[in-house]
Design a protein around this motif. Sequence first.
Motif, PDB file in Angstrom:
ATOM      1  N   TRP A 220      42.535  53.685  46.121  1.00 48.51           N
ATOM      2  CA  TRP A 220      42.073  55.015  46.507  1.00 48.51           C
ATOM      3  C   TRP A 220      41.592  55.826  45.321  1.00 48.51           C
ATOM      4  O   TRP A 220      40.653  56.631  45.434  1.00 48.51           O
ATOM      5  CB  TRP A 220      43.166  55.769  47.257  1.00 48.51           C
ATOM      6  CG  TRP A 220      42.622  57.046  47.828  1.00 48.51           C
ATOM      7  CD1 TRP A 220      42.753  58.310  47.323  1.00 48.51           C
ATOM      8  CD2 TRP A 220      41.789  57.174  48.987  1.00 48.51           C
ATOM      9  NE1 TRP A 220      42.068  59.221  48.092  1.00 48.51           N
ATOM     10  CE2 TRP A 220      41.456  58.553  49.125  1.00 48.51           C
ATOM     11  CE3 TRP A 220      41.281  56.263  49.924  1.00 48.51           C
ATOM     12  CZ2 TRP A 220      40.660  59.032  50.168  1.00 48.51           C
ATOM     13  CZ3 TRP A 220      40.482  56.749  50.954  1.00 48.51           C
ATOM     14  CH2 TRP A 220      40.184  58.104  51.066  1.00 48.51           C
ATOM     15  N   LYS A 221      42.209  55.652  44.168  1.00 50.18           N
ATOM     16  CA  LYS A 221      41.753  56.377  42.976  1.00 50.18           C
ATOM     17  C   LYS A 221      40.314  56.000  42.655  1.00 50.18           C
ATOM     18  O   LYS A 221      39.521  56.846  42.213  1.00 50.18           O
ATOM     19  CB  LYS A 221      42.673  56.082  41.796  1.00 50.18           C
ATOM     20  CG  LYS A 221      44.061  56.702  41.914  1.00 50.18           C
ATOM     21  CD  LYS A 221      44.928  56.361  40.716  1.00 50.18           C
ATOM     22  CE  LYS A 221      46.320  56.977  40.863  1.00 50.18           C
ATOM     23  NZ  LYS A 221      47.217  56.619  39.738  1.00 50.18           N
ATOM     24  N   THR A 222      39.962  54.752  42.891  1.00 49.58           N
ATOM     25  CA  THR A 222      38.587  54.309  42.652  1.00 49.58           C
ATOM     26  C   THR A 222      37.657  54.856  43.724  1.00 49.58           C
ATOM     27  O   THR A 222      36.497  55.179  43.442  1.00 49.58           O
ATOM     28  CB  THR A 222      38.521  52.779  42.603  1.00 49.58           C
ATOM     29  OG1 THR A 222      39.459  52.302  41.629  1.00 49.58           O
ATOM     30  CG2 THR A 222      37.131  52.294  42.214  1.00 49.58           C
ATOM     31  N   VAL A 223      38.148  54.950  44.974  1.00 44.17           N
ATOM     32  CA  VAL A 223      37.355  55.588  46.036  1.00 44.17           C
ATOM     33  C   VAL A 223      36.967  57.000  45.601  1.00 44.17           C
ATOM     34  O   VAL A 223      35.809  57.419  45.737  1.00 44.17           O
ATOM     35  CB  VAL A 223      38.154  55.642  47.360  1.00 44.17           C
ATOM     36  CG1 VAL A 223      37.428  56.516  48.394  1.00 44.17           C
ATOM     37  CG2 VAL A 223      38.363  54.246  47.925  1.00 44.17           C
ATOM     38  N   GLU A 224      37.923  57.729  45.053  1.00 43.19           N
ATOM     39  CA  GLU A 224      37.654  59.102  44.625  1.00 43.19           C
ATOM     40  C   GLU A 224      36.747  59.155  43.396  1.00 43.19           C
ATOM     41  O   GLU A 224      35.929  60.075  43.253  1.00 43.19           O
ATOM     42  CB  GLU A 224      38.977  59.827  44.370  1.00 43.19           C
ATOM     43  CG  GLU A 224      39.789  60.017  45.651  1.00 43.19           C
ATOM     44  CD  GLU A 224      41.025  60.872  45.469  1.00 43.19           C
ATOM     45  OE1 GLU A 224      41.340  61.651  46.387  1.00 43.19           O
ATOM     46  OE2 GLU A 224      41.678  60.751  44.407  1.00 43.19           O
ATOM     47  N   GLU A 225      36.869  58.164  42.529  1.00 46.13           N
ATOM     48  CA  GLU A 225      35.951  58.086  41.387  1.00 46.13           C
ATOM     49  C   GLU A 225      34.532  57.854  41.881  1.00 46.13           C
ATOM     50  O   GLU A 225      33.572  58.472  41.385  1.00 46.13           O
ATOM     51  CB  GLU A 225      36.373  56.965  40.434  1.00 46.13           C
ATOM     52  CG  GLU A 225      35.489  56.877  39.191  1.00 46.13           C
ATOM     53  CD  GLU A 225      35.811  55.691  38.287  1.00 46.13           C
ATOM     54  OE1 GLU A 225      35.275  55.654  37.164  1.00 46.13           O
ATOM     55  OE2 GLU A 225      36.586  54.805  38.711  1.00 46.13           O
ATOM     56  N   LEU A 226      34.379  56.975  42.858  1.00 47.09           N
ATOM     57  CA  LEU A 226      33.060  56.697  43.425  1.00 47.09           C
ATOM     58  C   LEU A 226      32.530  57.919  44.181  1.00 47.09           C
ATOM     59  O   LEU A 226      31.322  58.189  44.160  1.00 47.09           O
ATOM     60  CB  LEU A 226      33.129  55.479  44.345  1.00 47.09           C
ATOM     61  CG  LEU A 226      31.817  54.947  44.920  1.00 47.09           C
ATOM     62  CD1 LEU A 226      30.802  54.645  43.824  1.00 47.09           C
ATOM     63  CD2 LEU A 226      32.079  53.696  45.764  1.00 47.09           C
ATOM     64  N   ASP A 227      33.429  58.663  44.835  1.00 47.72           N
ATOM     65  CA  ASP A 227      33.035  59.910  45.498  1.00 47.72           C
ATOM     66  C   ASP A 227      32.292  60.832  44.531  1.00 47.72           C
ATOM     67  O   ASP A 227      31.237  61.376  44.852  1.00 47.72           O
ATOM     68  CB  ASP A 227      34.281  60.671  45.996  1.00 47.72           C
ATOM     69  CG  ASP A 227      34.780  60.182  47.349  1.00 47.72           C
ATOM     70  OD1 ASP A 227      34.079  59.394  48.003  1.00 47.72           O
ATOM     71  OD2 ASP A 227      35.879  60.604  47.741  1.00 47.72           O
ATOM     72  N   ILE A 228      32.868  61.016  43.365  1.00 43.10           N
ATOM     73  CA  ILE A 228      32.303  61.936  42.379  1.00 43.10           C
ATOM     74  C   ILE A 228      30.889  61.515  41.992  1.00 43.10           C
ATOM     75  O   ILE A 228      29.970  62.333  41.925  1.00 43.10           O
ATOM     76  CB  ILE A 228      33.205  61.999  41.123  1.00 43.10           C
ATOM     77  CG1 ILE A 228      34.547  62.663  41.480  1.00 43.10           C
ATOM     78  CG2 ILE A 228      32.510  62.766  39.997  1.00 43.10           C
ATOM     79  CD1 ILE A 228      35.590  62.563  40.379  1.00 43.10           C
ATOM     80  N   ALA A 229      30.716  60.198  41.778  1.00 34.27           N
ATOM     81  CA  ALA A 229      29.403  59.685  41.376  1.00 34.27           C
ATOM     82  C   ALA A 229      28.384  59.783  42.505  1.00 34.27           C
ATOM     83  O   ALA A 229      27.258  60.283  42.317  1.00 34.27           O
ATOM     84  CB  ALA A 229      29.539  58.237  40.911  1.00 34.27           C
TER      85      ALA A 229
END
Length: 255
Positions: A220-229
């Motif tokens: 999920w932390k990566t999901v949120e990182e991808l969200d930002i991008a």
Amino acid sequence: MKFEELKSFLDEKADRYNTPDFIENDPIQIPHRFSLQQDIEIAGFLAATISWGNRKSIISSAEKMLSIMGNSPYDFVMNYSQKDLEDIQDKSIHRTFNGQDFAYFIRQFNRIYKGNESLESLFEVRESETNFLHAIERFRNNFLETEKHRSHKHISSPGKNSSAKRIIMFLRWMVRKDKRGVDFGIWEKIDHKYLSIPLDVHTGNISRKLGLISRTQNDWKTVEELDIAIRKFDENDPAKYDFALFGLGVTKELL
């Protein structure tokens, strides 16, 4: 690639794959067989829940569930008999999702639809929330209740850092709306600006190759990182880029 080049590249790929041709070989074809909202929701949720592995196998397994429900998911959910559930218990459905899981889901759908016209109200995003993390957790707690059951493993928890890929995909189907005819957009109370990219091995690898994420885990932390991008490219419709990442994964264009 520079920002504008990458945005143009991803926009082009999203445009190429977000067409009705996408439906034929994707699990989204399962809910597309229905017009009643509740049928779409139930068929979509079940198809999304078993969406791991080969897509042909996923579609075949989803068709098996539809057949068991007489190709009328909502009617079956609301009117099944105890014998219907007993007959389902021992059936093989899809990998680790078995007849016990299917029967459990049917019982939970029955309970929820007795109090709700749609599943939408269980996924509403609250003020100050920026994605579906808490909405999924609220839905999960409602759907699973407090009863311990083997089926709990089939509904991922972003609160426990799961990428929740299958639920995120289901949410894209229900929430995202455009004129392309792939996503349904039947949940009009939820803004699709809150959607994320369904993150799995393929979308994760493509995103890393493009420099959209740096984390190595698909969580999920990566999901949120991808969200930002992704939201820098389109803050109002970020999930359209799922089509781009999927298309790049299928064509292996970046290998």
